[in-house]
Design an enzyme around this catalytic site. Structure first.
Site, PDB file in Angstrom:
ATOM      1  N   LYS A 205      38.673  47.209  28.972  1.00 46.87           N
ATOM      2  CA  LYS A 205      39.888  47.825  28.426  1.00 46.87           C
ATOM      3  C   LYS A 205      40.113  49.216  29.022  1.00 46.87           C
ATOM      4  O   LYS A 205      41.221  49.574  29.436  1.00 46.87           O
ATOM      5  CB  LYS A 205      39.759  47.923  26.900  1.00 46.87           C
ATOM      6  CG  LYS A 205      40.823  48.743  26.224  1.00 46.87           C
ATOM      7  CD  LYS A 205      42.175  48.098  26.353  1.00 46.87           C
ATOM      8  CE  LYS A 205      43.276  49.080  26.021  1.00 46.87           C
ATOM      9  NZ  LYS A 205      44.593  48.454  26.061  1.00 46.87           N
ATOM     10  N   CYS A 259      47.731  55.896  25.113  1.00 53.90           N
ATOM     11  CA  CYS A 259      46.602  55.248  25.798  1.00 53.90           C
ATOM     12  C   CYS A 259      46.205  55.883  27.116  1.00 53.90           C
ATOM     13  O   CYS A 259      45.057  56.311  27.283  1.00 53.90           O
ATOM     14  CB  CYS A 259      46.950  53.790  26.026  1.00 53.90           C
ATOM     15  SG  CYS A 259      47.423  52.985  24.497  1.00 53.90           S
TER      16      CYS A 259
HETATM   17  N1  SAJ Z   1      54.128  55.855  34.123  1.00 59.93           N
HETATM   18  C1  SAJ Z   1      54.392  56.503  35.316  1.00 59.93           C
HETATM   19  N2  SAJ Z   1      54.386  55.759  36.465  1.00 59.93           N
HETATM   20  C2  SAJ Z   1      54.137  54.422  36.484  1.00 59.93           C
HETATM   21  C3  SAJ Z   1      53.870  53.779  35.267  1.00 59.93           C
HETATM   22  C4  SAJ Z   1      53.871  54.520  34.113  1.00 59.93           C
HETATM   23  O1  SAJ Z   1      54.610  57.713  35.359  1.00 59.93           O
HETATM   24  O2  SAJ Z   1      54.141  53.838  37.573  1.00 59.93           O
HETATM   25  C5  SAJ Z   1      54.073  56.632  32.872  1.00 59.93           C
HETATM   26  C6  SAJ Z   1      55.058  56.188  31.800  1.00 59.93           C
HETATM   27  O3  SAJ Z   1      56.301  56.803  31.963  1.00 59.93           O
HETATM   28  C7  SAJ Z   1      54.363  56.632  30.536  1.00 59.93           C
HETATM   29  C8  SAJ Z   1      52.883  56.452  30.873  1.00 59.93           C
HETATM   30  O4  SAJ Z   1      52.806  56.401  32.279  1.00 59.93           O
HETATM   31  O5  SAJ Z   1      54.611  58.001  30.250  1.00 59.93           O
HETATM   32  C9  SAJ Z   1      52.252  55.219  30.284  1.00 59.93           C
HETATM   33  O6  SAJ Z   1      53.136  54.128  30.335  1.00 59.93           O
HETATM   34  P1  SAJ Z   1      52.732  52.658  30.735  1.00 59.93           P
HETATM   35  O7  SAJ Z   1      53.961  51.870  30.793  1.00 59.93           O
HETATM   36  O8  SAJ Z   1      51.872  52.668  31.946  1.00 59.93           O
HETATM   37  O9  SAJ Z   1      51.731  52.172  29.620  1.00 59.93           O
HETATM   38  P2  SAJ Z   1      51.646  52.181  28.022  1.00 59.93           P
HETATM   39  O10 SAJ Z   1      50.874  53.385  27.611  1.00 59.93           O
HETATM   40  O11 SAJ Z   1      52.943  51.951  27.376  1.00 59.93           O
HETATM   41  O12 SAJ Z   1      50.733  50.856  27.855  1.00 59.93           O
HETATM   42  C10 SAJ Z   1      49.484  50.771  28.547  1.00 59.93           C
HETATM   43  C11 SAJ Z   1      49.405  49.378  29.209  1.00 59.93           C
HETATM   44  N3  SAJ Z   1      48.277  49.340  30.121  1.00 59.93           N
HETATM   45  C12 SAJ Z   1      48.380  48.897  31.395  1.00 59.93           C
HETATM   46  O13 SAJ Z   1      49.428  48.540  31.872  1.00 59.93           O
HETATM   47  C13 SAJ Z   1      47.126  48.848  32.190  1.00 59.93           C
HETATM   48  C14 SAJ Z   1      49.286  48.321  28.132  1.00 59.93           C
HETATM   49  O14 SAJ Z   1      49.080  47.039  28.700  1.00 59.93           O
HETATM   50  C15 SAJ Z   1      48.125  48.657  27.191  1.00 59.93           C
HETATM   51  O15 SAJ Z   1      47.977  47.695  26.165  1.00 59.93           O
HETATM   52  C16 SAJ Z   1      48.402  50.005  26.545  1.00 59.93           C
HETATM   53  O16 SAJ Z   1      48.445  50.968  27.601  1.00 59.93           O
HETATM   54  C17 SAJ Z   1      47.306  50.322  25.571  1.00 59.93           C
HETATM   55  O17 SAJ Z   1      47.564  50.218  24.366  1.00 59.93           O
HETATM   56  O18 SAJ Z   1      46.171  50.613  25.991  1.00 59.93           O
END
Ligand code: SAJ
Length: 419
Positions: A205, A259
């Site tokens: 995880k 997360c």
């Molecule tokens: N972000 C970027 N660039 C990217 C992707 C995301 O700047 O290329 C930013 C987003 O804007 C946001 C942050 O990162 O501020 C996190 O967003 P996210 O869409 O990556 O993830 P979360 O936090 O909504 O969900 C993540 C997911 N993990 C992965 O994709 C590996 C989700 O599957 C998990 O279940 C969740 O964390 C969790 O609960 O751990």
């Protein structure tokens, strides 16, 4: 079969709903009484597609009830713990919510209960929590009760799809524990399921979110370089991603949510040593609000607006697009960076209460607009019209929401080194 879900937040409530609608008798335990009342009246306290309908169904069928009374979760067959594991100020994990949930479960459980931890936890935590239950109950783990780490992997905004179709990992403190949990979750999970031990599943995880965080940091470093080379990083990324083995992430104003900013710290916490890459990635991502401030202040300087006279409109407070969640939002970190240096900050977020009533209201007489969240609605804003309301036309895009810089604006965007 009777299930208790401990903690009815972003993960616990949807999980409780899924089990209830799969036919289980589910009691949701939650200490916030106002949340309990709301859920029992069939209303969700979080924003998520499909949740209102599915919650209503679960409550009306009589299969889901929420409570703040620990007496009501006595003697259940399974306990599913979905509480938060945040970081303290000093970046060490605060496991107090988890410990208190485990203690509540220890008091309520019976011989033969299955205890599932869905919360993201530092490596080795599940084994420690099993020991804690042994001490509190006198039961023997793996014999008198079963314990599993079954990390949630859902993406807010897609929770009800991902709960069903994502694959799941069941990390048991014994193989039998993992098997029991797998059988239970198969009642609604259609994705693949895998069994392992609890420490592997804890690390899996944390690796998933660390992978994403480190990759975003790399994209942010590319963006930083793009400004120095005068190119558009998004064009470069799109072209690099045509390579069959390259998938560069998206740079932006920062990494927020509950997360990604936290999990890399949880992964490293119990370790004696590490190489430093994961920490550096965290530092890069945490520095992005400051980088956005630099873009804003250089624009103000170019147009001779003293920052102390400037009114800044920030569009988006949520940590990501189409969400109402502001936990660890880079938008808030950005506001904190600029607040003391500018005259006023106005905010607008269609999903977050307490902000301006409309985009127009927020941008009126502003000297600059900063886009901090990639809400879909922001992609179709009429900048020509909005520009007429502004005092100075500066547009800073922290989320690559604006494809073509609008005419009449001084435009700067993260990674948009070509302007
Ligand atoms: N972000 C970027 N660039 C990217 C992707 C995301 O700047 O290329 C930013 C987003 O804007 C946001 C942050 O990162 O501020 C996190 O967003 P996210 O869409 O990556 O993830 P979360 O936090 O909504 O969900 C993540 C997911 N993990 C992965 O994709 C590996 C989700 O599957 C998990 O279940 C969740 O964390 C969790 O609960 O751990």
């Amino acid at each position: 079969r009777e299930i208790a879900v401990i903690g009815l937040g972003y993960i616990g409530l949807p999980t409780a709903i899924m089990f209830a609608n799969a036919g289980f008798n589910v009691t949701g335990y939650e200490i916030r009484e106002e949340v309990v009342e709301k859920i029992n009246s069939g209303k969700a306290h979080i924003v998520e597609p499909e949740i209102d309908e599915l919650l209503r169904k679960a409550v009306e069928s009589g299969n889901l009830r929420a409570t703040s009374d620990p007496e009501e979760i006595r003697g259940k067959d399974a306990y599913i713990i979905c509480v938060q594991t945040p970081l303290r100020e000093d970046k060490t994990p605060d496991l107090s919510y988890l410990e208190s949930a485990v203690k509540t479960v220890a008091k309520a459980m019976k011989r033969g209960s299955l205890v599932v931890i869905e919360s993201t936890v530092p490596p080795l935590t599940t084994v420690k929590m099993a020991k804690l239950i042994e001490e509190l109950t006198g039961f023997k783990a793996g014999k008198d009760f079963y314990m599993v780490h079954a990390p949630e992997r859902v993406m807010p905004g897609r929770i009800f799809k991902e709960l069903v179709y994502n694959s799941r990992i069941f990390g048991g403190i014994t193989p039998e524990s993992a098997e029991m949990a797998e059988r239970l979750y198969r009642s609604f999970v259609k994705g693949q399921t895998f069994k392992t031990n609890s420490t592997v599943s804890e690390v899996v995880k944390l690796m998933e979110n660390t992978f994403r965080d480190v990759n975003i940091a790399l994209a942010n470093e590319f963006a930083f370089l793009a400004h120095q080379y005068g190119i558009d990083v998004f064009e470069a990324i799109e072209l690099a991603n045509t390579h069959p083995r390259v998938r560069i992430h998206t740079p932006g104003i920062g990494v927020g949510g509950h997360c990604l900013p936290k999990d890399p710290h949880l992964l490293l916490w119990p370790a004696k040593e590490d190489f430093g890459l994961i920490k550096l990635a965290r530092e890069i991502n945490d520095s992005m609000p400051l980088f956005t401030k630099d873009l804003l202040f250089s624009a103000l300087k170019e147009l001779n607006v003293p920052p102390e006279d400037a009114t800044i409109a920030v569009l988006g407070l949520a940590y990501k697009g189409d969400s109402d969640d502001t936990r660890n939002s880079p938008a808030l970190a950005f506001i904190e960076e600029i607040e003391g240096d500018v005259k006023a900050v106005k905010t607008y977020d269609p999903f977050v209460p307490g902000t301006s009533g409309s985009v127009e209201e927020a941008v009126e007489n502003a000297d600059a607009v900063v886009i901090a969240t990639d809400h879909t609605a922001f992609k179709s804003l009429d900048w020509e019209k909005l520009g007429k309301l502004m005092r100075t036309r500066i547009l800073i895009d922290g989320r690559h929401v604006v494809e073509n810089p609008p005419r009449g604006f001084l435009f700067k965007g993260i990674g948009r080194g070509e302007f």
